[in-house]
Design a protein around this motif. Sequence first.
Motif, PDB file in Angstrom:
ATOM      1  N   TYR A   3       1.092  -1.205   0.081  1.00 42.04           N
ATOM      2  CA  TYR A   3      -0.038  -0.007   0.088  1.00 42.04           C
ATOM      3  C   TYR A   3       0.811   1.265  -0.061  1.00 42.04           C
ATOM      4  O   TYR A   3       2.015   1.267   0.150  1.00 42.04           O
ATOM      5  N   ARG A   4       0.403   2.346  -0.310  1.00 38.60           N
ATOM      6  CA  ARG A   4       0.936   3.818  -0.296  1.00 38.60           C
ATOM      7  C   ARG A   4       0.183   4.447   0.979  1.00 38.60           C
ATOM      8  O   ARG A   4      -0.931   4.390   1.171  1.00 38.60           O
ATOM      9  N   LEU A   5       1.134   5.116   1.884  1.00 32.87           N
ATOM     10  CA  LEU A   5       0.750   5.648   3.064  1.00 32.87           C
ATOM     11  C   LEU A   5       1.000   7.045   2.976  1.00 32.87           C
ATOM     12  O   LEU A   5       1.776   7.573   2.589  1.00 32.87           O
ATOM     13  N   LEU A   6      -0.339   7.813   3.269  1.00 34.23           N
ATOM     14  CA  LEU A   6      -0.446   9.263   3.256  1.00 34.23           C
ATOM     15  C   LEU A   6      -0.736   9.695   4.493  1.00 34.23           C
ATOM     16  O   LEU A   6      -1.584   9.379   5.377  1.00 34.23           O
ATOM     17  N   GLY A   7       0.035  10.685   5.045  1.00 33.55           N
ATOM     18  CA  GLY A   7      -0.144  11.137   6.398  1.00 33.55           C
ATOM     19  C   GLY A   7       0.595  10.257   7.415  1.00 33.55           C
ATOM     20  O   GLY A   7       1.195   9.205   7.186  1.00 33.55           O
ATOM     21  N   GLU A   8       0.273  10.537   8.675  1.00 35.01           N
ATOM     22  CA  GLU A   8       0.702   9.677   9.840  1.00 35.01           C
ATOM     23  C   GLU A   8      -0.211   9.651  10.976  1.00 35.01           C
ATOM     24  O   GLU A   8      -0.835  10.714  11.134  1.00 35.01           O
ATOM     25  N   GLY A   9       0.066   8.588  11.779  1.00 36.08           N
ATOM     26  CA  GLY A   9      -0.574   8.757  13.167  1.00 36.08           C
ATOM     27  C   GLY A   9      -1.954   7.934  12.913  1.00 36.08           C
ATOM     28  O   GLY A   9      -2.515   7.660  11.959  1.00 36.08           O
ATOM     29  N   ASP A  10      -2.750   8.072  14.201  1.00 34.69           N
ATOM     30  CA  ASP A  10      -4.222   7.845  14.272  1.00 34.69           C
ATOM     31  C   ASP A  10      -5.122   8.609  13.974  1.00 34.69           C
ATOM     32  O   ASP A  10      -4.629  10.016  14.223  1.00 34.69           O
ATOM     33  N   PRO A  11      -6.465   8.352  13.254  1.00 34.23           N
ATOM     34  CA  PRO A  11      -6.863   7.163  13.298  1.00 34.23           C
ATOM     35  C   PRO A  11      -6.290   6.776  11.787  1.00 34.23           C
ATOM     36  O   PRO A  11      -5.817   7.545  11.003  1.00 34.23           O
ATOM     37  N   ILE A  12      -6.187   5.336  11.639  1.00 31.34           N
ATOM     38  CA  ILE A  12      -5.591   4.892  10.500  1.00 31.34           C
ATOM     39  C   ILE A  12      -6.610   4.383   9.550  1.00 31.34           C
ATOM     40  O   ILE A  12      -7.663   3.791   9.846  1.00 31.34           O
ATOM     41  N   ARG A  13      -6.934   4.652   8.364  1.00 29.62           N
ATOM     42  CA  ARG A  13      -7.800   4.287   7.169  1.00 29.62           C
ATOM     43  C   ARG A  13      -7.294   3.595   6.167  1.00 29.62           C
ATOM     44  O   ARG A  13      -5.984   3.777   5.943  1.00 29.62           O
ATOM     45  N   LEU A  14      -7.861   2.444   5.800  1.00 32.93           N
ATOM     46  CA  LEU A  14      -7.315   1.767   4.526  1.00 32.93           C
ATOM     47  C   LEU A  14      -8.150   1.707   3.482  1.00 32.93           C
ATOM     48  O   LEU A  14      -9.601   1.308   3.593  1.00 32.93           O
ATOM     49  N   GLY A  40      -4.230  11.944  11.077  1.00 34.82           N
ATOM     50  CA  GLY A  40      -4.023  10.480  11.007  1.00 34.82           C
ATOM     51  C   GLY A  40      -3.526  10.222   9.593  1.00 34.82           C
ATOM     52  O   GLY A  40      -2.946  11.042   8.925  1.00 34.82           O
ATOM     53  N   SER A  41      -3.741   9.018   9.115  1.00 35.85           N
ATOM     54  CA  SER A  41      -3.105   8.436   7.978  1.00 35.85           C
ATOM     55  C   SER A  41      -4.241   7.789   6.965  1.00 35.85           C
ATOM     56  O   SER A  41      -5.038   7.133   7.609  1.00 35.85           O
ATOM     57  N   LEU A  42      -3.888   7.556   5.816  1.00 37.03           N
ATOM     58  CA  LEU A  42      -4.382   6.952   4.956  1.00 37.03           C
ATOM     59  C   LEU A  42      -3.838   6.381   4.057  1.00 37.03           C
ATOM     60  O   LEU A  42      -2.643   6.511   3.319  1.00 37.03           O
ATOM     61  N   ALA A  43      -4.029   4.819   4.024  1.00 31.49           N
ATOM     62  CA  ALA A  43      -3.108   3.717   3.277  1.00 31.49           C
ATOM     63  C   ALA A  43      -4.252   3.265   2.056  1.00 31.49           C
ATOM     64  O   ALA A  43      -5.346   3.265   2.198  1.00 31.49           O
ATOM     65  N   ILE A  44      -3.691   3.438   0.863  1.00 32.20           N
ATOM     66  CA  ILE A  44      -4.106   3.302  -0.486  1.00 32.20           C
ATOM     67  C   ILE A  44      -3.600   2.059  -1.195  1.00 32.20           C
ATOM     68  O   ILE A  44      -2.394   1.961  -1.154  1.00 32.20           O
ATOM     69  N   ILE A  45      -4.566   1.288  -1.477  1.00 30.02           N
ATOM     70  CA  ILE A  45      -4.234   0.135  -2.374  1.00 30.02           C
ATOM     71  C   ILE A  45      -5.099   0.410  -3.664  1.00 30.02           C
ATOM     72  O   ILE A  45      -6.296  -0.013  -3.752  1.00 30.02           O
ATOM     73  N   PRO A  46      -4.702   1.115  -4.825  1.00 29.34           N
ATOM     74  CA  PRO A  46      -5.323   1.596  -5.790  1.00 29.34           C
ATOM     75  C   PRO A  46      -5.838   0.292  -6.605  1.00 29.34           C
ATOM     76  O   PRO A  46      -7.108   0.444  -7.305  1.00 29.34           O
ATOM     77  N   VAL A  47      -5.170  -0.706  -6.881  1.00 30.88           N
ATOM     78  CA  VAL A  47      -5.433  -1.683  -7.526  1.00 30.88           C
ATOM     79  C   VAL A  47      -5.068  -3.104  -6.878  1.00 30.88           C
ATOM     80  O   VAL A  47      -3.682  -3.385  -6.785  1.00 30.88           O
ATOM     81  N   VAL A  48      -5.983  -3.811  -6.256  1.00 33.50           N
ATOM     82  CA  VAL A  48      -5.613  -5.107  -5.816  1.00 33.50           C
ATOM     83  C   VAL A  48      -5.300  -6.265  -6.703  1.00 33.50           C
ATOM     84  O   VAL A  48      -4.357  -7.056  -6.569  1.00 33.50           O
ATOM     85  N   CYS A  49      -6.226  -6.144  -7.737  1.00 33.32           N
ATOM     86  CA  CYS A  49      -6.119  -7.583  -8.917  1.00 33.32           C
ATOM     87  C   CYS A  49      -6.461  -6.999 -10.163  1.00 33.32           C
ATOM     88  O   CYS A  49      -7.867  -6.840 -10.004  1.00 33.32           O
ATOM     89  N   LYS A  50      -5.777  -7.377 -11.156  1.00 35.23           N
ATOM     90  CA  LYS A  50      -6.360  -7.002 -12.351  1.00 35.23           C
ATOM     91  C   LYS A  50      -6.843  -8.461 -13.102  1.00 35.23           C
ATOM     92  O   LYS A  50      -7.102  -8.656 -14.401  1.00 35.23           O
ATOM     93  N   GLU A  51      -6.724  -9.411 -12.296  1.00 38.06           N
ATOM     94  CA  GLU A  51      -7.280 -10.712 -12.972  1.00 38.06           C
ATOM     95  C   GLU A  51      -8.714 -11.005 -12.932  1.00 38.06           C
ATOM     96  O   GLU A  51      -9.364 -10.220 -12.712  1.00 38.06           O
TER      97      GLU A  51
END
Length: 193
Positions: A3-14, A40-51
């Motif tokens: 994942y890519r992490l934006l910001g830091e600390g709590d709350p943590i969002r995914l 807080g922070s935001l974790a992003i996974i823009p593409v989990v799977c292209k299958e």
Amino acid sequence: MTYRLLGEGDPIRLFVGGLHGNEWMDTSDILEQLEPPAVGSLAIIPVVCKEKYVSTLQGHYYRTLGKPILKAVEELRPGIYIEFHSYSKQNQKLLTGTERIHTAGVPAYSQLDNDVLLGSVSPVIRREYFPVEVLCLSFEIQKDNPLSKEYGFKIARKMKECLSRDHFIEQLKTRYPAQTTKVIEDYRNFYGL
């Protein structure tokens, strides 16, 4: 790191998108355009799977194609978890119809503005990987609908600023009182709370 992490600390969002098939074409850029939250922070996974398309309602999804999600959940322990999916217009009634609980085994999505739908994530991940107080949502963006995508981006920007499940519910009640009541009732009935 998956994942890519934006910001830091709590709350943590995914936030995750592109969970299966070609959904990533409708959702990944929504997530890629997000900026760090104010708190807080935001974790992003823009593409989990292209299958191929495998439903997140199937138990093996998160153990196979969805492994990057579980890895991020285990590392981050987010307090807010959001999936961004996309759907074809012809499937809207299947997703929002009252019979969905009987046909798919999960509550129906609620209709928001511009054909964006709101519902819970799969019970497979909800029950096994998150405590009850964590906010877990799924938003469906209608394919080939620029207004739906634009509204989905607006929702993502607001969601990244949410501090907790209760904070989100209060904001949602203001704009969508009927849908909020339905989502809460469906959630409690489905999970026996």
